[in-house]
Design a protein around this motif. Sequence first.
Motif, PDB file in Angstrom:
ATOM      1  N   LYS A   1       0.814  -1.216   0.000  1.00 50.52           N
ATOM      2  CA  LYS A   1       0.000   0.000   0.000  1.00 50.52           C
ATOM      3  C   LYS A   1       0.849   1.267   0.000  1.00 50.52           C
ATOM      4  N   ASN A   2       2.121   1.156   0.450  1.00 50.19           N
ATOM      5  CA  ASN A   2       3.020   2.317   0.490  1.00 50.19           C
ATOM      6  C   ASN A   2       3.940   2.389  -0.721  1.00 50.19           C
ATOM      7  N   GLY A   3       3.696   1.542  -1.721  1.00 51.09           N
ATOM      8  CA  GLY A   3       4.538   1.557  -2.915  1.00 51.09           C
ATOM      9  C   GLY A   3       5.849   0.822  -2.746  1.00 51.09           C
ATOM     10  N   TYR A   4       5.975  -0.004  -1.699  1.00 50.33           N
ATOM     11  CA  TYR A   4       7.213  -0.747  -1.438  1.00 50.33           C
ATOM     12  C   TYR A   4       7.189  -2.051  -2.226  1.00 50.33           C
ATOM     13  N   ILE A   5       8.303  -2.374  -2.853  1.00 48.41           N
ATOM     14  CA  ILE A   5       8.380  -3.495  -3.799  1.00 48.41           C
ATOM     15  C   ILE A   5       8.900  -4.767  -3.119  1.00 48.41           C
ATOM     16  N   LYS A   6       8.308  -5.902  -3.487  1.00 51.08           N
ATOM     17  CA  LYS A   6       8.765  -7.211  -3.021  1.00 51.08           C
ATOM     18  C   LYS A   6       8.719  -8.190  -4.195  1.00 51.08           C
ATOM     19  N   ILE A   7       9.821  -8.928  -4.414  1.00 52.53           N
ATOM     20  CA  ILE A   7       9.874  -9.948  -5.470  1.00 52.53           C
ATOM     21  C   ILE A   7       9.587 -11.318  -4.865  1.00 52.53           C
ATOM     22  N   THR A   8       8.843 -12.120  -5.604  1.00 52.34           N
ATOM     23  CA  THR A   8       8.502 -13.458  -5.130  1.00 52.34           C
ATOM     24  C   THR A   8       8.687 -14.470  -6.257  1.00 52.34           C
ATOM     25  N   ASP A   9       8.348 -15.716  -5.976  1.00 50.18           N
ATOM     26  CA  ASP A   9       8.320 -16.830  -6.941  1.00 50.18           C
ATOM     27  C   ASP A   9       9.695 -17.144  -7.518  1.00 50.18           C
ATOM     28  N   PHE A  10      10.512 -17.806  -6.710  1.00 51.18           N
ATOM     29  CA  PHE A  10      11.803 -18.314  -7.164  1.00 51.18           C
ATOM     30  C   PHE A  10      11.689 -19.796  -7.543  1.00 51.18           C
ATOM     31  N   GLY A  11      10.491 -20.195  -7.980  1.00 54.56           N
ATOM     32  CA  GLY A  11      10.240 -21.610  -8.260  1.00 54.56           C
ATOM     33  C   GLY A  11      11.094 -22.189  -9.362  1.00 54.56           C
ATOM     34  N   ILE A  12      11.448 -21.377 -10.395  1.00 51.52           N
ATOM     35  CA  ILE A  12      12.274 -21.917 -11.478  1.00 51.52           C
ATOM     36  C   ILE A  12      13.634 -21.250 -11.506  1.00 51.52           C
ATOM     37  N   SER A  13      14.009 -20.584 -10.393  1.00 54.98           N
ATOM     38  CA  SER A  13      15.355 -20.014 -10.326  1.00 54.98           C
ATOM     39  C   SER A  13      16.361 -21.155 -10.249  1.00 54.98           C
ATOM     40  N   ARG A  14      17.606 -20.831 -10.510  1.00 54.46           N
ATOM     41  CA  ARG A  14      18.644 -21.861 -10.409  1.00 54.46           C
ATOM     42  C   ARG A  14      19.960 -21.194 -10.075  1.00 54.46           C
ATOM     43  N   ALA A  15      20.881 -21.998  -9.550  1.00 57.10           N
ATOM     44  CA  ALA A  15      22.221 -21.500  -9.285  1.00 57.10           C
ATOM     45  C   ALA A  15      22.925 -21.223 -10.595  1.00 57.10           C
ATOM     46  N   GLY A  16      23.761 -20.188 -10.607  1.00 48.23           N
ATOM     47  CA  GLY A  16      24.451 -19.792 -11.836  1.00 48.23           C
ATOM     48  C   GLY A  16      25.366 -20.861 -12.371  1.00 48.23           C
ATOM     49  N   THR A  17      25.810 -21.794 -11.503  1.00 42.66           N
ATOM     50  CA  THR A  17      26.708 -22.856 -11.952  1.00 42.66           C
ATOM     51  C   THR A  17      25.972 -24.155 -12.240  1.00 42.66           C
ATOM     52  N   GLU A  18      24.653 -24.183 -12.054  1.00 50.10           N
ATOM     53  CA  GLU A  18      23.874 -25.407 -12.240  1.00 50.10           C
ATOM     54  C   GLU A  18      23.773 -25.757 -13.717  1.00 50.10           C
ATOM     55  N   ASP A  19      23.944 -26.998 -14.023  1.00 50.85           N
ATOM     56  CA  ASP A  19      23.860 -27.457 -15.411  1.00 50.85           C
ATOM     57  C   ASP A  19      22.774 -28.517 -15.501  1.00 50.85           C
ATOM     58  N   THR A  20      21.641 -28.185 -16.067  1.00 47.34           N
ATOM     59  CA  THR A  20      20.514 -29.110 -16.117  1.00 47.34           C
ATOM     60  C   THR A  20      20.306 -29.622 -17.526  1.00 47.34           C
ATOM     61  N   MET A  21      19.886 -30.874 -17.628  1.00 47.65           N
ATOM     62  CA  MET A  21      19.656 -31.484 -18.938  1.00 47.65           C
ATOM     63  C   MET A  21      18.493 -30.815 -19.661  1.00 47.65           C
ATOM     64  N   THR A  22      17.481 -30.396 -18.892  1.00 49.53           N
ATOM     65  CA  THR A  22      16.304 -29.812 -19.536  1.00 49.53           C
ATOM     66  C   THR A  22      16.538 -28.385 -19.985  1.00 49.53           C
ATOM     67  N   GLN A  23      17.684 -27.819 -19.608  1.00 48.57           N
ATOM     68  CA  GLN A  23      17.918 -26.417 -19.934  1.00 48.57           C
ATOM     69  C   GLN A  23      17.953 -26.187 -21.432  1.00 48.57           C
ATOM     70  N   THR A  24      18.492 -27.125 -22.189  1.00 47.50           N
ATOM     71  CA  THR A  24      18.597 -26.953 -23.635  1.00 47.50           C
ATOM     72  C   THR A  24      17.433 -27.598 -24.383  1.00 47.50           C
ATOM     73  N   ARG A  25      16.484 -28.149 -23.666  1.00 50.29           N
ATOM     74  CA  ARG A  25      15.411 -28.887 -24.337  1.00 50.29           C
ATOM     75  C   ARG A  25      14.047 -28.232 -24.174  1.00 50.29           C
ATOM     76  N   SER A  26      13.933 -27.227 -23.325  1.00 51.82           N
ATOM     77  CA  SER A  26      12.641 -26.591 -23.129  1.00 51.82           C
ATOM     78  C   SER A  26      12.823 -25.134 -22.750  1.00 51.82           C
ATOM     79  N   ILE A  27      11.766 -24.343 -22.992  1.00 52.91           N
ATOM     80  CA  ILE A  27      11.783 -22.930 -22.620  1.00 52.91           C
ATOM     81  C   ILE A  27      11.152 -22.794 -21.245  1.00 52.91           C
ATOM     82  N   ILE A  28      11.891 -22.186 -20.307  1.00 53.68           N
ATOM     83  CA  ILE A  28      11.405 -22.014 -18.947  1.00 53.68           C
ATOM     84  C   ILE A  28      11.243 -20.531 -18.686  1.00 53.68           C
ATOM     85  N   GLY A  29      10.029 -20.095 -18.295  1.00 57.77           N
ATOM     86  CA  GLY A  29       9.809 -18.679 -18.003  1.00 57.77           C
ATOM     87  C   GLY A  29       8.640 -18.143 -18.811  1.00 57.77           C
ATOM     88  N   SER A  30       8.283 -16.882 -18.577  1.00 57.65           N
ATOM     89  CA  SER A  30       7.155 -16.244 -19.259  1.00 57.65           C
ATOM     90  C   SER A  30       7.622 -15.628 -20.566  1.00 57.65           C
TER      91      SER A  30
END
Length: 688
Positions: free
Chosen positions: A144-173
């Motif tokens: 109500k005071n215009g203060y910002i909060k970020i949420t939903d880290f459900g598909i976040s990942r570590a910068g060094t993480e290497d996932t098999m699905t990373q190159t096979r699908s689009i993740i995100g909006s």
Amino acid sequence: MNKGYVLNGRYEIIDRLGEGGMADVYLAEDLILKRKVAVKLLRLDFRDNPQAKKRFQHEAMAATQLDNPHIVGIFDVDEVEGMQYLVMEYIDGEDLKKYINDHFPIPYAEVVNIMEQICSAVSEAHRHNIIHRDLKPQNILVNKNGYIKITDFGISRAGTEDTMTQTRSIIGSIHYLSPEQIKGQMATQQSDIYSLGIILYELLTGKVPFTGDTAVSIAIKHSQQAIPSVRDFDPRIPQAMENVVLKATTKDPKDRYANVDQLADDLNTSLDRSRANEPRFVIPEHHTDPNEETRVMPFPPLSDAAAAKNDTNKRDESVGTIKKDKTPKKATNKKKKRRRIIIASVLALLVLLITFIMVVTASGRTRVPVITGTTESEATQKLQSASLQVGKVRYHSSDKIDRNRIISSSPTENTKVKKNTKVALVVSSGPRKVRVGNYVGQNYNLVKQRLQQEGFKIRKRNAPSGTFKAGRILQQDFRSGSKLTPTKHTLTFVVSTGVKQITLKDLTGMTKAQVVNYANKEEINPTFDYVYSNDQPKGKVVRQSPGANEIIQQGGNVAVWLSRGPKSSQKDALKSFNVRVTIPYFDAKSDATSSSEPLAGNDSGTAPTNSDDSSEATQTSGSSENVVFIYLKDHDHDFDTIYKQMVITKDTTVMLPFKLTKNEVGRYKIVRDGKTILRDNNVTQDSQ
């Protein structure tokens, strides 16, 4: 989950806040701590889905690592009766998508303020090597005071993480996804920076840069088309501010900002007068090195063997006649043969002796292994494997080497030493940390000087306040008592400018656009109404309240009346009424053939028919929202200007206000994804 249900004996459900793709969110009361919380509960149809459960758990793990006032806090993670749930900080407000719809156009200074808060949160995640990967207004909450909060880290990942699905699908909006993510490449900090650039674009224009009939068409635009100019939408936007959008959304990640802090710093000065004449940002060209172009190599010389053979042939030819003319004596040949045997024997003995010395010497020496960056126990094992001993160990702070890892050794790595030599180690005690306090109410300049001496970077935002004097700190973006690393943390303070007094100028004769421009500059809030006037032409200000030269506070309201022009006669009396319209929601996942919708009317006023451009058979896939534009034509509104923009997630009824004389005919049309879905060109006073 029904109201009054007590989850796990602690969280009493008060109301339903919303639902997402995999989880429902409820407002609840923490019966132990007596506070309101948000409970995110995995939906029933996903409770046996290992992917969904993993993503749900990942969101909790990612968010609990982060300590920033602009990131929604996670209080509790648990499972009861097969139900997985998160307990989060409750934000009394709305998401940024709805905030933009409700408040657009947003003053540029407020846009900078919103983006700085978002950047503060994203920068904190990046410092922990966490890439959000799904930054969008729907995941950003505004209280109500215009203060910002970020949420939903459900598909976040570590910068060094290497996932098999990373190159096979689009993740995100898809509307906010970077080109490299669309291509299936690994997301980096620059991918989040691209999303921030799209969010800034939407704050400035009220819409996303690319739309299309399908997700694929939008993805292609993100990959291949240049971001549309925000100054084409609103020429008043400073070029320096547009440059931030352009640099953040370049197709090549290397051309974007190196980190989020750079983006925030650039945006923070984009309204400064010193940057008023800044040229438009141009993506740097990537030239190839001219020295790497195809070159004709020189013809290769003869090899040593070929040269030797050539030389031997020449010698044979030159001495051939001598061999024919002169025959060597047998005694001379025997002496030469004996001499050759002796020389060969001596050489063989020398080779054996040198080899023996080298073997003996090597057996008593070893090489110091590479141990920089390893843990102390790993370094000890490596030294012992190389027949070396651990010598004196001392600790030293380091901003580059993690805590309890080796900074250096003495003797240094790769040095040859005798076996059993003691190797001294310097181990990192981690970065130097400084305990910070609560500085609210203190003098900003004194606090800034003290913290800069400790090595912190300081960022300042101004805000009016009737509580604190000018120069006093209103807010800080870090917790009091926490220990922070000066080289890794930028501390942001909101500093009071006091109660700024605005002396209103005379708005009489201005257009609506001129009033809005003045209000944005002075940070006041205008409201508009329309009246008949013989003194002012149609569309010009007739009067205002408070009046000219009166004083109001920054953020205050001023009512403005615009002229409808002169009132002609009683028979042309203006009548106000509402037209009720239900806007149908289109679900991209439903049967496409059921998406053609009837229009509310047609040009002739006869029975409604389907419009040629109303087919929704190829709507944007994967989106749960419909972006709708409403155009309205009456006595006060122009049909070429958007009357209202809104986002719907279900069939929505709106009341369209009309003001018409007896002889005037009004119109309206409703457009979704560039296609007219409802229209009526025959609205009169009798239509109510």
